[in-house]
Design a protein around this motif. Structure first.
Motif, mmCIF file in Angstrom:
data_model
loop_
_atom_site.group_PDB
_atom_site.id
_atom_site.type_symbol
_atom_site.label_atom_id
_atom_site.label_comp_id
_atom_site.label_asym_id
_atom_site.label_seq_id
_atom_site.Cartn_x
_atom_site.Cartn_y
_atom_site.Cartn_z
ATOM 1 N N VAL A 12 1.557 -0.268 1.674
ATOM 2 C CA VAL A 12 0.740 -0.592 2.842
ATOM 3 C C VAL A 12 0.466 -2.094 2.895
ATOM 4 O O VAL A 12 -0.145 -2.659 1.980
ATOM 5 C CB VAL A 12 -0.597 0.179 2.808
ATOM 6 C CG1 VAL A 12 -1.458 -0.191 4.012
ATOM 7 C CG2 VAL A 12 -0.342 1.686 2.767
ATOM 8 N N ASP A 13 0.951 -2.728 3.967
ATOM 9 C CA ASP A 13 0.591 -4.114 4.259
ATOM 10 C C ASP A 13 -0.624 -4.048 5.182
ATOM 11 O O ASP A 13 -0.508 -3.755 6.368
ATOM 12 C CB ASP A 13 1.751 -4.847 4.918
ATOM 13 C CG ASP A 13 1.388 -6.291 5.253
ATOM 14 O OD1 ASP A 13 1.083 -7.042 4.317
ATOM 15 O OD2 ASP A 13 1.388 -6.651 6.447
ATOM 16 N N PHE A 14 -1.797 -4.331 4.623
ATOM 17 C CA PHE A 14 -3.066 -4.066 5.300
ATOM 18 C C PHE A 14 -3.595 -5.306 6.012
ATOM 19 O O PHE A 14 -3.379 -6.438 5.572
ATOM 20 C CB PHE A 14 -4.094 -3.590 4.272
ATOM 21 C CG PHE A 14 -5.373 -3.073 4.865
ATOM 22 C CD1 PHE A 14 -5.430 -1.817 5.450
ATOM 23 C CD2 PHE A 14 -6.532 -3.848 4.835
ATOM 24 C CE1 PHE A 14 -6.610 -1.331 6.001
ATOM 25 C CE2 PHE A 14 -7.713 -3.367 5.375
ATOM 26 C CZ PHE A 14 -7.757 -2.112 5.962
ATOM 27 N N GLY A 63 0.853 2.038 -2.806
ATOM 28 C CA GLY A 63 0.424 0.695 -3.167
ATOM 29 C C GLY A 63 -0.185 0.037 -1.943
ATOM 30 O O GLY A 63 0.479 -0.085 -0.910
ATOM 31 N N PHE A 64 -1.431 -0.399 -2.042
ATOM 32 C CA PHE A 64 -2.181 -0.941 -0.908
ATOM 33 C C PHE A 64 -2.453 -2.423 -1.144
ATOM 34 O O PHE A 64 -3.074 -2.790 -2.147
ATOM 35 C CB PHE A 64 -3.498 -0.186 -0.730
ATOM 36 C CG PHE A 64 -3.332 1.251 -0.321
ATOM 37 C CD1 PHE A 64 -3.601 1.657 0.971
ATOM 38 C CD2 PHE A 64 -2.910 2.207 -1.240
ATOM 39 C CE1 PHE A 64 -3.444 2.984 1.356
ATOM 40 C CE2 PHE A 64 -2.753 3.542 -0.869
ATOM 41 C CZ PHE A 64 -3.017 3.929 0.438
ATOM 42 N N ASP A 65 -2.001 -3.251 -0.216
ATOM 43 C CA ASP A 65 -2.171 -4.699 -0.353
ATOM 44 C C ASP A 65 -3.553 -5.112 0.150
ATOM 45 O O ASP A 65 -3.698 -5.707 1.212
ATOM 46 C CB ASP A 65 -1.062 -5.423 0.419
ATOM 47 C CG ASP A 65 -1.171 -6.940 0.282
ATOM 48 O OD1 ASP A 65 -1.867 -7.397 -0.643
ATOM 49 O OD2 ASP A 65 -0.576 -7.655 1.114
ATOM 50 N N LEU A 66 -4.560 -4.748 -0.624
ATOM 51 C CA LEU A 66 -5.928 -5.205 -0.399
ATOM 52 C C LEU A 66 -6.670 -5.042 -1.706
ATOM 53 O O LEU A 66 -6.316 -4.182 -2.518
ATOM 54 C CB LEU A 66 -6.629 -4.389 0.708
ATOM 55 C CG LEU A 66 -6.984 -2.940 0.418
ATOM 56 C CD1 LEU A 66 -8.262 -2.545 1.145
ATOM 57 C CD2 LEU A 66 -5.867 -2.012 0.838
ATOM 58 N N PRO A 67 -7.699 -5.871 -1.960
ATOM 59 C CA PRO A 67 -8.421 -5.732 -3.232
ATOM 60 C C PRO A 67 -9.267 -4.469 -3.245
ATOM 61 O O PRO A 67 -9.851 -4.087 -2.232
ATOM 62 C CB PRO A 67 -9.287 -6.995 -3.290
ATOM 63 C CG PRO A 67 -9.430 -7.427 -1.878
ATOM 64 C CD PRO A 67 -8.181 -7.014 -1.165
ATOM 65 N N ALA A 244 5.193 -3.522 -1.676
ATOM 66 C CA ALA A 244 4.084 -2.723 -2.203
ATOM 67 C C ALA A 244 4.542 -1.311 -2.545
ATOM 68 O O ALA A 244 4.075 -0.713 -3.527
ATOM 69 C CB ALA A 244 2.936 -2.685 -1.193
ATOM 70 N N MET A 245 5.468 -0.770 -1.748
ATOM 71 C CA MET A 245 6.020 0.559 -2.021
ATOM 72 C C MET A 245 6.786 0.567 -3.346
ATOM 73 O O MET A 245 6.662 1.502 -4.152
ATOM 74 C CB MET A 245 6.940 0.995 -0.881
ATOM 75 C CG MET A 245 7.571 2.361 -1.054
ATOM 76 S SD MET A 245 8.877 2.685 0.158
ATOM 77 C CE MET A 245 10.202 1.624 -0.489
ATOM 78 N N VAL A 246 7.581 -0.467 -3.595
ATOM 79 C CA VAL A 246 8.338 -0.552 -4.849
ATOM 80 C C VAL A 246 7.377 -0.681 -6.031
ATOM 81 O O VAL A 246 7.589 -0.072 -7.093
ATOM 82 C CB VAL A 246 9.329 -1.731 -4.791
ATOM 83 C CG1 VAL A 246 9.993 -1.950 -6.150
ATOM 84 C CG2 VAL A 246 10.396 -1.482 -3.718
ATOM 85 N N GLN A 247 6.299 -1.452 -5.863
ATOM 86 C CA GLN A 247 5.305 -1.554 -6.932
ATOM 87 C C GLN A 247 4.664 -0.197 -7.215
ATOM 88 O O GLN A 247 4.444 0.167 -8.373
ATOM 89 C CB GLN A 247 4.238 -2.588 -6.540
ATOM 90 C CG GLN A 247 4.764 -4.024 -6.549
ATOM 91 C CD GLN A 247 3.727 -5.034 -6.098
ATOM 92 O OE1 GLN A 247 3.049 -4.834 -5.094
ATOM 93 N NE2 GLN A 247 3.605 -6.127 -6.831
ATOM 94 N N ALA A 248 4.372 0.566 -6.147
ATOM 95 C CA ALA A 248 3.803 1.907 -6.333
ATOM 96 C C ALA A 248 4.790 2.826 -7.034
ATOM 97 O O ALA A 248 4.404 3.638 -7.888
ATOM 98 C CB ALA A 248 3.405 2.492 -4.978
#
Length: 273
Positions: A12-14, A63-67, A244-248
């Motif tokens: 997720v590119d948030f 994988g979510f791109d936010l803190p 982020a998907m690959v990191q997840a």
């Protein structure tokens, strides 16, 4: 959880203020062994659409791109709750103006070069401090995103106990991007800055992902059309969602989803840092 050799993954590119020109991008794929096959990338134009998407039945790892957390130093200084659930409830109840004022006052009282408080993962990940409210406004991304994750009932491993088969992890595409192409810039939302050099950087990144040239040990499987679309997207948002998907996908087969031992649950950890 099912066998992690074949599992649905999301990236997720948030953004905290989604709109037609800058939606939330969600990449969906399937990990099978060392291969991650991209199913597609979809756009969500509102936070309400994003909240509805979170109810997508599990099992999945996203994988979510936010803190997901705030620096303990900041939380204790402000006298906020040091229990994660209580802290997130307190933070969600604040308005953005109040968050900005509190964080700015904290920074103003500190010496130049050390204005922000950092989480333990910021150094190894090379990420912005999660209290930053501009360029990028990650504090507001946390404010908009984490309460929606909690309301949806997804599991946040390391932060809170849970048994849901929908697993949400904090990702940071920039960490993987640097491994693939170094410090080269590959994206911009400004038309004038969408240069041939950035286009070439995106092409090189996609090539490296397909060839598995990362320490994550995974290869990305794309169709010709998907490859062309990722390279052509000058904003880099679709590519960030895929990163982020690959990191997840990597975290899905790691003990504790890649969290090192002893991580502060108040702060959290970034996948792969």
């Amino acid at each position: 959880m099912p066998a992690m050799s074949d599992i649905r993954v999301f990236g997720v590119d948030f953004t905290s203020a989604p709109r037609r020109a800058k939606p939330i991008r969600v990449a969906e794929g399937l990990r099978h062994g060392a291969v991650v096959r991209l199913g597609g990338v979809v756009a969500h134009l509102t936070l309400e659409d994003f909240s509805a998407w979170l109810s997508t039945p599990g099992p999945w790892v996203g994988g979510f791109d936010l803190p997901f957390g705030l620096p303990r130093e900041l939380v204790e200084h402000l006298g906020w709750p040091t229990d994660y659930a209580a802290l997130m409830a307190h933070y969600a109840a604040l308005g953005r103006d109040e968050i900005r004022e509190r964080f700015a006052a904290f920074c103003d009282a500190r010496p130049a070069g050390g204005k922000f408080a950092h989480r333990a993962c910021d150094g190894p990940a090379g990420s912005s401090p999660s209290m930053k409210w501009v360029n990028p406004p990650v504090a507001f991304m946390l404010h908009a995103g984490v309460p929606r994750l909690l309301a949806a009932g997804v599991q946040l491993p390391g932060h809170l106990p849970g048994t849901d088969s929908r697993i949400a992890l904090e990702a940071y595409p920039g960490l993987l991007a640097r491994e693939l192409i170094g410090r080269r810039s590959y994206k911009s939302d400004t038309k004038a800055a969408q240069t041939p050099e950035r286009l070439i950087a995106r092409k090189d990144m996609v090539d490296a992902l397909e060839q598995g040239r990362t320490r994550l040990g995974l290869r990305l499987k794309l169709s010709h059309a998907q490859r062309d679309e990722l390279v052509a997207d000058a904003s880099g948002d679709a590519l960030d969602a895929v990163l982020a998907m690959v990191q997840a996908a990597w975290a899905a087969q790691q003990p504790r989803y890649g969290w090192p031992a002893g991580v502060d649950p108040l702060e959290g950890w970034i996948v792969g840092a």
